[in-house]
Enzyme design. Structure first.
Site: not given
Length: 335
Positions: A152, A127
């Site tokens: 995350y 990501s």
């Protein structure tokens, strides 16, 4: 070939499965259909795949080691596209254990499955959030990613390190792909573009964080999938020019590589909202708010390494992609 796609009921996963099936591959999808967002949407995505003779869906949890071991033992997979994860930056502030289970334990189970079952290439979703507090733009794979601002992001950085370790210890070819703000038809309801669309059509106020001073490298889903396919078809190799005196996260002297996939055209949030308003034919009532915890002010992908590796970089204009999303959204919701 036979390909395992984890997160097959997800946004990117469904689109990737469709492309793999269209070119004649056999696809096994794996998904737990959790309720992070409405399960009905995930079921509808799977329904699009269910009628294809080359597709089979296995329902299970990545954190269930026995289930993942069984999946690999029976599968005979040539390659694995690992897209499943507990998604969402802000949700990680509320429910960190879900991220430890899915993104850390789940990823170890995938690595072990690949290691013990002769998988030729593992491609996994990282990501843009790994860049965290970085201020240098555009974000390049060579940049240090040591300052995540959400759990995350930290789990995604951890995945890159874990994959590199398996490449080093066991020779597993693995490639991490840092996705930048993916949008498009069959997208995720927790993403801003979906929430904005829903509220604008309902005449509700939208929350605009950081007082509208955000910039995002919005990337259309078809471009993401094209990049995944090209990378999947070119297994990672050791970089002969890797210099251990000047280490970089991008390559290694083992078969592990990392690439950005983004549009390389950051858009101001207010300009994005204006594009959405034009596509919807309605104006938004905006409420300006401060930055949220775990968020970053801007993202911007340097994709030169991806282009050099597979000859591709995302190119869909924002107005085109948003128009396609709005058309799909109206058809799907009847609004």
């Amino acid at each position: 070939m036979k390909v395992l796609v984890t997160g097959a009921a997800g946004f990117i996963g469904m689109h990737l499965c469709e492309r793999l099936l269209a070119r004649g591959d056999e696809v096994v999808g794996f998904d737990n259909l959790n309720d992070y967002y409405p399960v009905a949407l995930k079921e509808a995505r799977l329904a699009r795949l269910a009628g294809h003779p080359g597709f089979r869906c296995v329902r299970g949890d990545l954190a269930d080691t026995a289930a993942v071991d069984s999946l690999f033992a029976e599968g005979g997979f040539a390659r694995v596209a690992h897209l499943a994860a507990q998604a969402g930056v802000r949700y990680s502030l509320k429910n960190p254990l879900a991220y430890a289970q899915a993104n850390l334990l789940g990823f170890v189970n995938i690595l072990e499955g690949c290691r013990h079952n002769g998988v030729e290439h593992l491609v996994y979703a990282s990501s843009s959030s790994v860049y965290g507090g970085n201020a240098k733009m555009p974000f390049a794979e060579e940049d240090a990613v040591d300052h995540p601002v959400s759990l995350y992001a930290a789990t995604k950085k951890s995945n890159e390190l874990m994959a590199h370790t398996y490449s080093h210890l066991y020779g597993l070819p693995a490639t991490g792909l840092r996705f930048f703000t993916v949008y498009g038809p069959w997208g995720r309801p927790d993403m801003a573009y979906w929430s904005f669309t829903e509220k604008i059509l309902a005449g509700q106020t939208i929350d605009v964080f950081n007082h509208g001073q955000m910039r995002r490298d919005f990337t259309y889903v078809d471009d993401i999938v094209e990049g995944v396919l090209r990378v999947l078809d070119k297994p990672a190799t050791a970089d002969p020019d890797y210099d251990p005196l000047r280490p970089t996260p991008a390559t290694a002297r083992v078969p592990h590589r990392v690439f950005n996939i983004g549009a390389s055209e950051p858009v101001a949030l207010l300009d994005f909202i204006e594009t959405l308003e034009r596509a919807l034919g309605r104006s938004a009532d905006k409420r300006f708010l401060p930055m949220q915890d775990g968020d970053v002010p801007a993202t911007y992908a340097d994709t030169r390494r991806l282009e050099a590796w597979v000859g591709f970089a995302p190119k869909t204009p924002l107005a085109t992609g948003i128009g396609r999303f709005v058309d799909w959204y109206r058809a799907y919701t009847g609004r």
